[in-house]
Structure formats: C-alpha cells, structure tokens
Design a protein around this motif. Structure first.
Motif, PDB file in Angstrom:
ATOM      1  N   TYR A  87      77.347  40.670  -2.859  1.00 15.17           N
ATOM      2  CA  TYR A  87      75.977  41.054  -3.203  1.00 15.17           C
ATOM      3  C   TYR A  87      75.060  40.985  -1.984  1.00 15.17           C
ATOM      4  N   ALA A  88      74.205  42.010  -1.843  1.00 19.64           N
ATOM      5  CA  ALA A  88      73.188  41.999  -0.783  1.00 19.64           C
ATOM      6  C   ALA A  88      72.092  41.011  -1.156  1.00 19.64           C
ATOM      7  N   VAL A  89      71.764  40.136  -0.213  1.00 21.95           N
ATOM      8  CA  VAL A  89      70.663  39.185  -0.406  1.00 21.95           C
ATOM      9  C   VAL A  89      69.481  39.667   0.422  1.00 21.95           C
ATOM     10  N   TRP A  90      68.328  39.825  -0.243  1.00 21.23           N
ATOM     11  CA  TRP A  90      67.125  40.309   0.427  1.00 21.23           C
ATOM     12  C   TRP A  90      66.104  39.190   0.529  1.00 21.23           C
ATOM     13  N   GLU A  91      65.307  39.218   1.557  1.00 22.25           N
ATOM     14  CA  GLU A  91      64.242  38.224   1.722  1.00 22.25           C
ATOM     15  C   GLU A  91      62.942  38.924   2.076  1.00 22.25           C
ATOM     16  N   ASP A  92      61.832  38.237   1.806  1.00 23.32           N
ATOM     17  CA  ASP A  92      60.514  38.815   2.084  1.00 23.32           C
ATOM     18  C   ASP A  92      60.323  39.040   3.573  1.00 23.32           C
ATOM     19  N   ILE A  93      59.697  40.170   3.899  1.00 23.93           N
ATOM     20  CA  ILE A  93      59.239  40.385   5.275  1.00 23.93           C
ATOM     21  C   ILE A  93      57.969  39.565   5.459  1.00 23.93           C
ATOM     22  N   THR A  94      57.958  38.709   6.458  1.00 28.53           N
ATOM     23  CA  THR A  94      56.770  37.877   6.705  1.00 28.53           C
ATOM     24  C   THR A  94      56.302  38.038   8.144  1.00 28.53           C
ATOM     25  N   TYR A  95      55.018  37.835   8.320  1.00 31.07           N
ATOM     26  CA  TYR A  95      54.407  37.932   9.642  1.00 31.07           C
ATOM     27  C   TYR A  95      53.519  36.713   9.873  1.00 31.07           C
ATOM     28  N   THR A  96      53.255  36.420  11.144  1.00 34.18           N
ATOM     29  CA  THR A  96      52.403  35.287  11.503  1.00 34.18           C
ATOM     30  C   THR A  96      50.993  35.769  11.805  1.00 34.18           C
ATOM     31  N   VAL A  97      50.025  35.142  11.129  1.00 34.84           N
ATOM     32  CA  VAL A  97      48.612  35.411  11.391  1.00 34.84           C
ATOM     33  C   VAL A  97      48.066  34.213  12.165  1.00 34.84           C
ATOM     34  N   SER A  98      47.579  34.461  13.385  1.00 33.45           N
ATOM     35  CA  SER A  98      47.086  33.396  14.266  1.00 33.45           C
ATOM     36  C   SER A  98      45.598  33.595  14.543  1.00 33.45           C
ATOM     37  N   PHE A  99      44.973  32.520  15.056  1.00 35.99           N
ATOM     38  CA  PHE A  99      43.534  32.548  15.328  1.00 35.99           C
ATOM     39  C   PHE A  99      43.272  31.985  16.721  1.00 35.99           C
ATOM     40  N   ASN A 100      42.380  32.663  17.461  1.00 36.06           N
ATOM     41  CA  ASN A 100      42.026  32.270  18.823  1.00 36.06           C
ATOM     42  C   ASN A 100      40.549  31.888  18.848  1.00 36.06           C
ATOM     43  N   ALA A 101      40.240  30.691  19.380  1.00 37.67           N
ATOM     44  CA  ALA A 101      38.859  30.204  19.384  1.00 37.67           C
ATOM     45  C   ALA A 101      37.968  30.981  20.345  1.00 37.67           C
ATOM     46  N   ASN A 102      38.573  31.657  21.331  1.00 37.40           N
ATOM     47  CA  ASN A 102      37.823  32.543  22.228  1.00 37.40           C
ATOM     48  C   ASN A 102      36.603  31.853  22.845  1.00 37.40           C
ATOM     49  N   THR A 126      34.484  25.276  16.347  1.00 34.89           N
ATOM     50  CA  THR A 126      33.154  24.866  16.799  1.00 34.89           C
ATOM     51  C   THR A 126      32.674  25.871  17.838  1.00 34.89           C
ATOM     52  N   ALA A 127      31.481  26.412  17.632  1.00 37.50           N
ATOM     53  CA  ALA A 127      30.968  27.471  18.503  1.00 37.50           C
ATOM     54  C   ALA A 127      30.625  26.934  19.889  1.00 37.50           C
ATOM     55  N   PRO A 128      30.719  27.783  20.915  1.00 39.20           N
ATOM     56  CA  PRO A 128      30.230  27.389  22.243  1.00 39.20           C
ATOM     57  C   PRO A 128      28.723  27.105  22.171  1.00 39.20           C
ATOM     58  N   SER A 129      28.214  26.373  23.151  1.00 37.09           N
ATOM     59  CA  SER A 129      26.787  26.023  23.184  1.00 37.09           C
ATOM     60  C   SER A 129      25.912  27.269  23.144  1.00 37.09           C
ATOM     61  N   GLY A 130      24.948  27.249  22.250  1.00 34.72           N
ATOM     62  CA  GLY A 130      24.004  28.348  22.156  1.00 34.72           C
ATOM     63  C   GLY A 130      24.528  29.563  21.410  1.00 34.72           C
ATOM     64  N   LYS A 131      25.710  29.445  20.808  1.00 33.03           N
ATOM     65  CA  LYS A 131      26.327  30.582  20.120  1.00 33.03           C
ATOM     66  C   LYS A 131      26.520  30.272  18.639  1.00 33.03           C
ATOM     67  N   GLN A 132      26.722  31.331  17.878  1.00 32.16           N
ATOM     68  CA  GLN A 132      27.089  31.194  16.475  1.00 32.16           C
ATOM     69  C   GLN A 132      28.151  32.243  16.154  1.00 32.16           C
ATOM     70  N   PHE A 133      28.929  31.982  15.097  1.00 29.04           N
ATOM     71  CA  PHE A 133      30.022  32.891  14.734  1.00 29.04           C
ATOM     72  C   PHE A 133      29.458  34.205  14.209  1.00 29.04           C
ATOM     73  N   LYS A 134      30.052  35.311  14.675  1.00 27.78           N
ATOM     74  CA  LYS A 134      29.645  36.639  14.225  1.00 27.78           C
ATOM     75  C   LYS A 134      30.682  37.264  13.297  1.00 27.78           C
TER      76      LYS A 134
END
Length: 197
Positions: A87-102, A126-134
C-alpha cells in the motif's frame, strides 16, 4: 522413496516451476499494479512516480501487507512467501513559516503549516527605538505586505519580515487668547518638545 538397484542406474533430477503468487499494489483504495512472482524469490518494490497524488499529499513509503505494515522505499527488495499486498502511504505536504525581526528584538517560533491558507499572527517583536509595527512583508522587507490576521496562501517555505515605521510625533495645539481685547485669537499646532517663541 526407496528403489532396488540391480544394475548401473542413472537418477536424473526433474524440475518443476515453483508455485507463484500475486503481488498487488494499492493507492488510495485502488489497485495500481500487480505482478506474478515465484514463491521464495526477491521482489523489487516499484517506483512511485506516475501514481495519482492526493491533494496536499506527498508519497512517503510502501507499506507491506497493510497500511500499518513495515514501510520500505521504492527499489527495496522483499522476499515473497505468499500473496502480498503493498500500500502507498501518503503524508501531508508541509512548509516552514518563519519570522524575521528586521532590526527589532525578540523571537517568534517557526511554524509548520500544510499547503493552503495561513493566518498571519500579531507581531510580538520589540520595535526598534522610535518605531512601531506596520505590517508583515513576504520574503524581504520590500516584499508583498500583509496585515496581522490576513490570510496567506502557503505554497513553499516562507519568511515574513517585520516592517517598521516611525512613531508619529505627538502634536499639541497652542492657543493665544485675546482676553478682553477686540479681535480674534491665534492658534498653532506644534510637535511635542518643540520650542516656541
């Protein structure tokens, strides 16, 4: 058997074909291939290329005897001793979602997601000094922009970059009243911290 020997005797081995059984391959409940194999021989597991792939899945392995059976890869050899179902065994295709603080600080853990819609999270960097998330930007700071809670269609590994903007300056109104004099007053709007004359 026993025989009586009373002269030169030639005994010749007679061979017959070994019994055969069927090796059958199944995928998603349907038979996809079969082969007749002699009992006791080695059988090479077929390639999975060309199989109809269920949506959002990828091939994992062949399971011998049932979906819960021993898993082996295409090209592996198994010894055939009886009728065999693979029997063929199938598995979910998965991907990695990452985040960069920039330029911000902190971390957001990578997420493993299946093919399809993914809802972007709130930014906890945590935002850099004087900045806020856009917003979030796909792939780089200049990539396509997405707001938190907006849905993104995941089709590959992806990194979202935090995009920062200047915090708008706080402004105050300065009003000059005329008191008991005649005429109108005067007002101006200035940024906090500004010196005025």
């Amino acid at each position: 058997d026993e025989i009586t020997i009373n002269a030169d005797t030639f005994i010749i081995a007679m061979w017959k074909n070994a019994p055969t059984v069927t090796v059958s391959y199944y995928s998603v409940g349907n038979i996809v291939d079969s082969d007749t194999v002699a009992v006791g021989t080695q059988h090479t597991l077929m390639d999975a290329q060309g199989l109809d792939v269920p949506s959002g899945k990828k091939f994992k392995a062949w399971a011998i005897g049932g979906l819960g059976g021993e898993q082996k890869q295409p090209g592996a050899e198994i010894t055939i001793t009886e009728e065999t179902y693979i029997y063929a065994v199938w598995e979910d295709i998965t991907y990695t979602v990452s985040f960069n603080a920039n330029g911000g600080t902190g971390t957001i853990a990578d997420e493993t997601e299946q093919l399809g819609g993914y809802v972007l999270p709130d930014c906890t960097f945590t935002a850099p000094s004087g900045k806020q998330f856009k917003c979030w930007a796909e792939g780089s700071e200049s990539g396509n922009q997405y707001a938190p809670s907006e849905e993104y269609n995941v089709t590959s590994n992806v990194t979202f970059y935090a995009v920062w903007e200047d915090i708008p300056a706080t402004k105050y109104e300065v009003v000059y009243g005329v008191g008991e004099a005649q005429g109108s007053g005067y007002s101006d709007t200035v940024e906090a911290g500004t010196e005025i004359t």
